[in-house]
Design an enzyme around this catalytic site. Sequence first.
Site, PDB file in Angstrom:
ATOM      1  CB  SER A 125      47.721  59.576 -32.216  1.00 11.51           C
ATOM      2  OG  SER A 125      48.341  60.719 -31.682  1.00 11.51           O
ATOM      3  CB  CYS A 162      53.459  53.352 -29.990  1.00 12.14           C
ATOM      4  SG  CYS A 162      54.382  54.869 -29.791  1.00 12.14           S
ATOM      5  CB  ILE A 178      59.540  55.117 -32.119  1.00 10.93           C
ATOM      6  CG1 ILE A 178      60.496  53.933 -32.282  1.00 10.93           C
ATOM      7  CG2 ILE A 178      59.723  56.118 -33.263  1.00 10.93           C
ATOM      8  CD1 ILE A 178      60.190  53.038 -33.478  1.00 10.93           C
ATOM      9  CG  HIS A 206      56.989  50.656 -31.753  1.00 12.09           C
ATOM     10  ND1 HIS A 206      55.978  50.764 -32.671  1.00 12.09           N
ATOM     11  CD2 HIS A 206      57.179  51.895 -31.263  1.00 12.09           C
ATOM     12  CE1 HIS A 206      55.570  52.011 -32.751  1.00 12.09           C
ATOM     13  NE2 HIS A 206      56.279  52.731 -31.899  1.00 12.09           N
ATOM     14  CD  GLU A 219      55.430  47.337 -33.664  1.00 16.59           C
ATOM     15  OE1 GLU A 219      55.323  46.918 -32.498  1.00 16.59           O
ATOM     16  OE2 GLU A 219      55.391  48.548 -33.952  1.00 16.59           O
TER      17      GLU A 219
HETATM   18  N1  GLN Z   1      54.119  60.315 -31.190  1.00 18.21           N
HETATM   19  C1  GLN Z   1      53.111  59.590 -31.919  1.00 18.21           C
HETATM   20  C2  GLN Z   1      51.730  60.126 -31.624  1.00 18.21           C
HETATM   21  O1  GLN Z   1      51.553  60.879 -30.736  1.00 18.21           O
HETATM   22  C3  GLN Z   1      53.135  58.105 -31.589  1.00 18.21           C
HETATM   23  C4  GLN Z   1      54.413  57.498 -32.110  1.00 18.21           C
HETATM   24  C5  GLN Z   1      54.374  56.036 -32.376  1.00 18.21           C
HETATM   25  O2  GLN Z   1      53.318  55.413 -32.526  1.00 18.21           O
HETATM   26  N2  GLN Z   1      55.537  55.487 -32.522  1.00 18.21           N
HETATM   27  O3  GLN Z   1      50.827  59.748 -32.310  1.00 18.21           O
END
Ligand code: GLN
Length: 233
Positions: free
Chosen positions: A55, A102, A158, A194, A196
């Site tokens: 992000s 996520c 993740i 996730h 996908e």
């Molecule tokens: N930890 C990531 C973030 O803060 C997100 C991880 C993910 O999309 N798998 O952007």
Amino acid sequence: MNQDSTNIVIGVLALQGDFAEHIKMLEQCGVSAKAVRYAEELDHIDGLIIPGGESTAVAKLTDEGSAPIFSAIKAKIAPSEKVGASSAFSTPVNAMPVYGTCMGSIFLAKEIEGSSQGRLAVMDIKVKRNAFGPQRRSFESDLKIDALGSEAFPAVFIRAPVIVECGPKVQVLSAIDEGIVMARQDTLLVTAFHPEITNDLRVHQYFLGMVQEYRQAQSTAVRDSQVPEPAQV
Ligand code: GLN
């Protein structure tokens, strides 16, 4: 998917992250999927997926103001007229359905704990990034998600966030000890995990159901606007 799914087109934001996996998943669900990078492309899709990724990298693009696509997405999401309450949710006729996975959920959130990084800020949720700590960054867990049926969902996390607070319009679809991991607000859906990268199509199919509701609300609105005024006597 009951009707007319073949001509649904779903865009997947393809600036960063695992957009290719979402495209494959959507194709397996029997709909067309295309990578979206430019604002104009939003006019040719029925719904959008914002994939997992990082992000802070995507936030940088918004900060640089280099991507008009962000304001275009926001304009497509922000409803101004509520039409059709086909379920517990309303399906605003002009609010394009969006599913954030996520990183996508972080990007849709109104608040990010301890951070003011760039985001769309459209969903009434507060998220905590990297909620599972560095030593337990990735894991799989069987989740109970009533909206997807009785069989547990194999959720892969993740470096995942969790939702730590949500507004009254948000429905929690799944939660674990650390926080909420799947939620919906009208035409917005988020998961901290996730789907996908599994073989289980159910979350994508759930989202496609939302897209069908949206298209139905749109065609009802068009039909209603075409009903002739009663003749004056
Ligand atoms: N930890 C990531 C973030 O803060 C997100 C991880 C993910 O999309 N798998 O952007």
